[in-house]
Enzyme design. Sequence first.
Site, PDB file in Angstrom:
ATOM      1  N   ASP A  75     -49.882 -10.067 -47.730  1.00  0.00           N
ATOM      2  CA  ASP A  75     -48.777  -9.120 -47.707  1.00  0.00           C
ATOM      3  C   ASP A  75     -47.881  -9.557 -48.847  1.00  0.00           C
ATOM      4  O   ASP A  75     -47.192 -10.581 -48.738  1.00  0.00           O
ATOM      5  CB  ASP A  75     -48.025  -9.190 -46.374  1.00  0.00           C
ATOM      6  N   HIS A  76     -47.911  -8.838 -49.967  1.00  0.00           N
ATOM      7  CA  HIS A  76     -47.266  -9.390 -51.165  1.00  0.00           C
ATOM      8  C   HIS A  76     -45.755  -9.566 -50.993  1.00  0.00           C
ATOM      9  O   HIS A  76     -45.143 -10.352 -51.690  1.00  0.00           O
ATOM     10  CB  HIS A  76     -47.632  -8.597 -52.423  1.00  0.00           C
ATOM     11  N   HIS A  98     -45.048  -4.728 -44.788  1.00  0.00           N
ATOM     12  CA  HIS A  98     -43.966  -5.363 -45.535  1.00  0.00           C
ATOM     13  C   HIS A  98     -42.636  -5.425 -44.760  1.00  0.00           C
ATOM     14  O   HIS A  98     -41.997  -6.467 -44.688  1.00  0.00           O
ATOM     15  CB  HIS A  98     -43.689  -4.608 -46.841  1.00  0.00           C
TER      16      HIS A  98
HETATM   17  C1  BG6 Z   1     -47.507  -1.352 -51.626  1.00  0.00           C
HETATM   18  C2  BG6 Z   1     -47.541   0.090 -51.209  1.00  0.00           C
HETATM   19  O1  BG6 Z   1     -48.006  -2.171 -50.617  1.00  0.00           O
HETATM   20  O2  BG6 Z   1     -46.163  -1.720 -51.927  1.00  0.00           O
HETATM   21  C3  BG6 Z   1     -46.964   0.990 -52.292  1.00  0.00           C
HETATM   22  O3  BG6 Z   1     -48.888   0.477 -50.950  1.00  0.00           O
HETATM   23  C4  BG6 Z   1     -45.596   0.521 -52.688  1.00  0.00           C
HETATM   24  O4  BG6 Z   1     -46.926   2.342 -51.861  1.00  0.00           O
HETATM   25  C5  BG6 Z   1     -45.586  -0.974 -52.985  1.00  0.00           C
HETATM   26  O5  BG6 Z   1     -45.218   1.255 -53.837  1.00  0.00           O
HETATM   27  C6  BG6 Z   1     -44.169  -1.464 -53.179  1.00  0.00           C
HETATM   28  O6  BG6 Z   1     -44.197  -2.784 -53.618  1.00  0.00           O
HETATM   29  P1  BG6 Z   1     -43.003  -3.363 -54.497  1.00  0.00           P
HETATM   30  O7  BG6 Z   1     -43.348  -4.813 -54.674  1.00  0.00           O
HETATM   31  O8  BG6 Z   1     -42.999  -2.587 -55.773  1.00  0.00           O
HETATM   32  O9  BG6 Z   1     -41.764  -3.143 -53.694  1.00  0.00           O
END
Ligand code: BG6
Length: 512
Positions: free
Chosen positions: A196-197, A259
């Site tokens: 989960d980044h 997230h």
């Molecule tokens: C991803 C989603 O996991 O996270 C995307 O699939 C979203 O739809 C993205 O745009 C958002 O990540 P960040 O790091 O740009 O907030």
Amino acid sequence: MSTFPLPTEELSKRAFEPCSLVIFGATGDLTHRKLIPALYHLALENSFSSSSLKVIGVARRDKSNHEFREELKNSLSKFSRSGVDELLWEQFSSTISYHRMEFDDLEGYLQLAKKLEEYESAHQLPANRLFYFAVAPHQFEVILKHLKESKLSRSREKGWTRVVLEKPFGTNLETARDLNKLVHDSFPESSTYRIDHYLGKETAQNIMMLRFANPIFESLWNAQHIHHVQITAAESMGVEGRAGYYDQAGALRDMVQNHLLQLFTLIAMEPPARIDDHAIRNEKVNVLKSLRPLHGQDVFNNVVRAQYGEGFFNNEKLLGYKNESAVASDSLTETYVALHLSLENQRWRGVPFFIRSGKRMPQSLTEIVITFKSSSTHLFSTQGGCFPANTLVMRMQPHEGISLNFLVKNPASKFSIQPVSMDFDYEHSFRKPNPEAYERLLFDVIHGDPTLFARGDEVEEAWTFIDGIQRAWSTSSKDLTSYPSGTWGPEAAHLLLQKHGASWREAAPEHF
Ligand code: BG6
């Protein structure tokens, strides 16, 4: 053995643990935009030698090692946060090779196994192997089965074997359970890393530190002092060519299930007994178990969903969601969702948590806002009435940092009160940009630390909550509204907070 000139500072000054990283989906976007840039930066900042890491990109298209490396270099020049150093790239890219195969062809896996063995024995390296699934989820099953059949999923006598899975991990509780079973058939939970980044973002990592290392915050971190909490992940982008996936997912599954519930658990968790992955993830699971489930009419009272319509952004006219290519003209998929959550535990009883996420908002803004209760003494209430509450804002973008907002006396007058802000900005304090989330996460997988990854039961608990909402939504779509692109979402989302005496914090200051 060549060694990169290195470490000035963190990520961690630990030597890179030797391993082979096999990336399934090597020609895809994730590999090009995130994985290779992250590995390149790790190589740059750690005691990395070109024989301690072997990257094998696996995909179906025909291409030579040289072609593969050139394509990666091209992407790196676009996505690296520090450009590309020719000498470093030469050294780094010598670790990368390409392996063409069909994901359902056992022979391809057996050849891959042979390549790995030859490499490990030529360099006298332990058989540490990391399999990264940078592929669409419908390909997980076939790859997992073949890794098992080819015995690649087994840990060797000298070495470890780990698997990294990208989101989405299932589409509901049932599919997540099935997937957990499937993964565990080839890899034990201790070798399974669900990415989960958001957990790799610096501010997310900082939440526990901020709370548990600072008594001034932790002593106020409860229902007695906190009025409400809001978590926002707003994006100015629309679906941008991902409609095929997004139209099946929607904002709730795409952003909230993973997230935003992850951030929520970090904010709401009890202090873990120890700083280890087991204790920390247990506490996060406990938060999800204390979450008041939403079912039936309760869903319509506590969750708002909407779709972006036409609108303007930077004076450019934008299409509505239903007119995007690959979106059905009668699509019911939400591009915006706002939720009111309640926790049934002693610390948080009565404190509303609000979460919202939307595409095509006026700005990209990700932040957590803790709003404290107002003073009960009203000593200054005659001096102009209602003052803004004290807030603590943890911001992931723009300008990653933390602000504490409070009131001071304006020197211009004896009793005039003015809100001000005390700010911490990572770049200013640490004098260098934060590492990308994927750098931290890849580093942790290679060193066997699963703390910043979702555990199997954690994912299932999150789906249990989300499924209640999806079930209610499937009974009626009357609540689905729309909002013009480039605005902060539907009116109903504002009313959701008003009911609790709160309002969304809308625009982040441009700078501290
Ligand atoms: C991803 C989603 O996991 O996270 C995307 O699939 C979203 O739809 C993205 O745009 C958002 O990540 P960040 O790091 O740009 O907030």
